[in-house]
Write an enzyme that holds these catalytic residues in place. Structure first.
Site, mmCIF file in Angstrom:
data_model
loop_
_atom_site.group_PDB
_atom_site.id
_atom_site.type_symbol
_atom_site.label_atom_id
_atom_site.label_comp_id
_atom_site.label_asym_id
_atom_site.label_seq_id
_atom_site.Cartn_x
_atom_site.Cartn_y
_atom_site.Cartn_z
ATOM 1 N N SER A 52 65.710 15.467 28.942
ATOM 2 C CA SER A 52 66.008 14.497 29.889
ATOM 3 C C SER A 52 65.445 14.863 31.376
ATOM 4 O O SER A 52 65.095 15.875 31.484
ATOM 5 C CB SER A 52 67.704 14.741 30.030
ATOM 6 O OG SER A 52 68.239 14.431 28.584
HETATM 7 N N1 SAM Z 1 69.681 18.153 25.989
HETATM 8 C C1 SAM Z 1 68.438 18.193 25.661
HETATM 9 C C2 SAM Z 1 67.428 18.887 26.460
HETATM 10 O O1 SAM Z 1 67.853 19.512 27.472
HETATM 11 O O2 SAM Z 1 66.120 18.938 26.231
HETATM 12 C C3 SAM Z 1 68.002 16.586 25.611
HETATM 13 C C4 SAM Z 1 68.722 16.146 24.242
HETATM 14 S S1 SAM Z 1 67.964 14.476 23.671
HETATM 15 C C5 SAM Z 1 68.107 13.449 25.065
HETATM 16 C C6 SAM Z 1 69.493 14.160 22.558
HETATM 17 C C7 SAM Z 1 69.468 15.115 21.355
HETATM 18 O O3 SAM Z 1 70.576 14.722 20.754
HETATM 19 C C8 SAM Z 1 68.167 14.856 20.541
HETATM 20 O O4 SAM Z 1 67.534 16.059 20.192
HETATM 21 C C9 SAM Z 1 69.099 14.367 19.371
HETATM 22 O O5 SAM Z 1 68.334 14.938 17.813
HETATM 23 C C10 SAM Z 1 70.446 15.044 19.271
HETATM 24 N N2 SAM Z 1 71.487 14.498 18.518
HETATM 25 C C11 SAM Z 1 71.638 13.096 18.279
HETATM 26 N N3 SAM Z 1 72.806 13.153 17.491
HETATM 27 C C12 SAM Z 1 73.259 14.433 17.437
HETATM 28 C C13 SAM Z 1 74.559 14.810 16.581
HETATM 29 N N4 SAM Z 1 75.169 14.089 16.021
HETATM 30 N N5 SAM Z 1 74.453 16.120 16.855
HETATM 31 C C14 SAM Z 1 73.633 17.059 17.500
HETATM 32 N N6 SAM Z 1 72.620 16.514 17.907
HETATM 33 C C15 SAM Z 1 72.452 15.340 18.028
#
Ligand code: SAM
Length: 204
Positions: A52
């Site tokens: 992000s």
């Molecule tokens: N917090 C992260 C960082 O600092 O890099 C950014 C995260 S990215 C915007 C969103 C993440 O949520 C992705 O890696 C995606 O695979 C994960 N995601 C989506 N659905 C999910 C779920 N049900 N459980 C765990 N992770 C999930």
């Protein structure tokens, strides 16, 4: 980054500003993106996912209203960057990522950065992480159609949950949900944001 991207946009919590100033974002982005580590936007981390924008990480961390010493659950580990920022303030961070390769590379990056108070698991985060509940704060860094019931159930009374809610393809409303009693929650609408979808049993 801290002065122009965060303070100038209204981030004021000194704990959040200090954490954002300390964590090395370049340690969490792919080698090809390292020159852009402090640019004012999200960056690709593979598998169609992103780390992000720094401002959004600071905004969501500030919205959790941490005092220090809390137990925090993060859904969507991605690169591990936001978990590292949270871990500068909280006592323990539990973070869940559904894509195994991302969970593993985040685990390695966090280990290399010496983040000993972060626990990573690969799973569907919409169901939370029951073994370590209840949490003082929960943050989801992917957007769902609504706030998963499992996450609300795993929040302490007085605890805050911050996550984007809304359309899968357009923008979403960043929500803060505060648990005020065993059965009652207070909902606040914060900013408009744009996130990748939260995919899982209680997500999309
Ligand atoms: N917090 C992260 C960082 O600092 O890099 C950014 C995260 S990215 C915007 C969103 C993440 O949520 C992705 O890696 C995606 O695979 C994960 N995601 C989506 N659905 C999910 C779920 N049900 N459980 C765990 N992770 C999930």
């Amino acid at each position: 980054m801290v002065r122009y991207q965060l303070e100038d946009r209204g981030v004021t919590d000194p704990k959040v500003l200090a954490a954002m100033g300390k964590v090395r974002r370049e340690a969490f982005v792919p080698a090809a993106e390292r020159d852009f580590a402090y640019s004012d936007g999200p960056l690709p981390i593979g598998h169609g996912q992103t780390i992000s924008q720094p401002f959004i990480v600071a905004l969501m961390t500030e919205a959790l209203q941490l005092n220090g010493g809390e137990r925090v659950l993060e859904i969507g580990t991605g690169s591990g960057y936001a978990a590292a920022v949270l871990a500068e303030i909280a006592a323990d961070v539990f973070t869940i990522e559904r894509i195994a390769e991302l969970a593993e590379s985040a685990r390695l990056a966090l280990e290399e950065q010496g983040c000993a108070n972060i626990h990573v698991k690969c799973d569907d985060g919409t169901l939370g992480w029951k073994e370590h509940a209840p949490y003082d704060a929960i943050v989801a860094t992917a957007s769902g159609p609504s706030v998963p019931k499992s996450l609300k159930d795993q929040l302490k009374i007085g605890g805050r949950l911050v996550m984007p809610v809304g359309s899968q393809f357009g923008g979403q409303q960043l929500m803060r949900v505060t648990r005020v009693s065993e059965t009652d929650y207070q909902h606040e609408e914060l900013d408009w944001v744009r996130f990748v979808p939260l995919i899982g049993e209680q997500g999309w």
